[in-house]
Design an enzyme around this catalytic site. Sequence first.
Site, short mmCIF file in Angstrom:
data_model
loop_
_atom_site.label_atom_id
_atom_site.label_comp_id
_atom_site.label_asym_id
_atom_site.label_seq_id
_atom_site.Cartn_x
_atom_site.Cartn_y
_atom_site.Cartn_z
N ARG A 233 0.84 -1.20 0.00
CA ARG A 233 0.00 0.00 0.00
C ARG A 233 0.88 1.26 0.00
O ARG A 233 0.53 2.28 -0.59
CB ARG A 233 -0.96 0.01 1.20
CG ARG A 233 -0.27 0.01 2.56
CD ARG A 233 -1.25 0.28 3.68
NE ARG A 233 -0.61 0.14 4.99
CZ ARG A 233 -1.04 0.72 6.09
NH1 ARG A 233 -2.10 1.52 6.04
NH2 ARG A 233 -0.43 0.54 7.23
N GLU B 40 -18.29 4.96 -1.25
CA GLU B 40 -17.49 4.26 -2.25
C GLU B 40 -18.20 4.09 -3.59
O GLU B 40 -17.59 4.22 -4.66
CB GLU B 40 -17.08 2.89 -1.71
CG GLU B 40 -16.15 2.94 -0.52
CD GLU B 40 -16.84 3.11 0.81
OE1 GLU B 40 -16.16 3.16 1.85
OE2 GLU B 40 -18.10 3.20 0.81
N PHE C 208 -14.33 -2.73 0.39
CA PHE C 208 -15.26 -1.72 -0.11
C PHE C 208 -15.15 -1.54 -1.62
O PHE C 208 -16.15 -1.33 -2.31
CB PHE C 208 -14.99 -0.38 0.59
CG PHE C 208 -14.97 -0.49 2.09
CD1 PHE C 208 -15.88 -1.29 2.76
CD2 PHE C 208 -14.03 0.21 2.84
CE1 PHE C 208 -15.86 -1.40 4.13
CE2 PHE C 208 -14.01 0.10 4.22
CZ PHE C 208 -14.92 -0.70 4.88
N HIS D 223 -5.44 -3.15 1.82
CA HIS D 223 -5.93 -3.90 3.00
C HIS D 223 -6.72 -5.14 2.59
O HIS D 223 -7.80 -5.41 3.09
CB HIS D 223 -6.79 -3.00 3.88
CG HIS D 223 -6.03 -1.87 4.52
ND1 HIS D 223 -5.50 -0.83 3.78
CD2 HIS D 223 -5.71 -1.62 5.81
CE1 HIS D 223 -4.88 0.01 4.59
NE2 HIS D 223 -4.98 -0.44 5.82
N ASP E 192 -8.42 -5.79 12.25
CA ASP E 192 -9.69 -5.24 11.77
C ASP E 192 -10.76 -6.33 11.63
O ASP E 192 -11.95 -6.03 11.55
CB ASP E 192 -9.50 -4.53 10.42
CG ASP E 192 -8.79 -3.20 10.58
OD1 ASP E 192 -8.54 -2.80 11.73
OD2 ASP E 192 -8.48 -2.57 9.56
N ARG F 78 -1.61 -4.49 3.63
CA ARG F 78 -1.28 -3.67 4.78
C ARG F 78 0.05 -4.08 5.41
O ARG F 78 0.79 -3.26 5.95
CB ARG F 78 -2.41 -3.79 5.81
CG ARG F 78 -2.16 -3.06 7.12
CD ARG F 78 -3.27 -3.39 8.10
NE ARG F 78 -3.21 -2.58 9.32
CZ ARG F 78 -4.05 -2.73 10.34
NH1 ARG F 78 -5.02 -3.63 10.27
NH2 ARG F 78 -3.93 -1.97 11.41
#
Length: 312
Positions: free
Chosen positions: A10, A58, A83, A109, A117, A167
């Site tokens: 990322r 989004e 998303f 991610h 998460d 990530r």
Amino acid sequence: MKDLPKIATRDSYGNALVELGKEKDNLVVLDADLAAATKTGIFKKAFPDRHIDCGIAEANMTGIAAGMSTCGKVPFISTFAMFAAGRSYEQVRNSIGYPHLNVKIGATHAGISVGEDGATHQCNEDLALMRVIPGMVVINPCDDIEAKAAVRAAYEHDGPVYMRFGRLAVPVINDREDYKFELGKGVVLREGKDITIFATGLCVVETLLAAEKLAADGIDAEVINIHTIKPIDEELITASAAKTGRVFTVEEHSIIGGLGSAVSEVLSEKQPTKVTRIGVNDVFGESGPAVELLHKYGLDAEGIYNKVKETV
């Protein structure tokens, strides 16, 4: 490989956007209130007039990017994979894929390495969702060098592209002068004669480490990095399978619909070969440290090694 620098892809994505933005005035970046996490904030700092924060919307961001692409811009839309591929699937399919617009999707991610998460944010289905959209290119780079090359290749490709970034910081294994990135072409990282292991994303380096352990046990594994899931390198896949006669696939993704499925589809039609898919086995993830989750789900070097050993 212990001494190799580690960089999250990322971060590579954010840095690559800035470098490309210096060259391409028509490159614009859209984010959904996650610029700090997706690292598009680096681009925003360099080019504030070419970065649009669409808020936590989004699907709307996807539609905006589609419209901008019809006006000469090359939009890169950025958010978490859950998303980008999940929440916005209808808009990606109908507003970008169906009219075949020149929009690039930077999905960060992805996979269980999102860690703490938890299952709601650990997208293990995105490659499958994006791969089935007609005309969509799907890329899953394995390190910093490859991720930066993927961003440039995505810009240069005329049409929709989905890029998957992670990530977790991963070793940089492609920092060499002869490295070449080409859409739709796999890379042989280790030649072998007994089995072939096709890997993608952060699992590539773990597969190389597993291959070293297998070699010590007398199993000579050919390791091939498949950074482009679609279009996939059918020629390389069939040639390697014909040579070794036994195939494994490794991915930080569901074994349904991702790399394992793509390789199996090719081989079932062109070079029937026994395939063992190593990945997330039709379950949701869970909250926990990324490295521990990769170990629990058998996606680290030890897990890959054990799976190959018990299967062979």
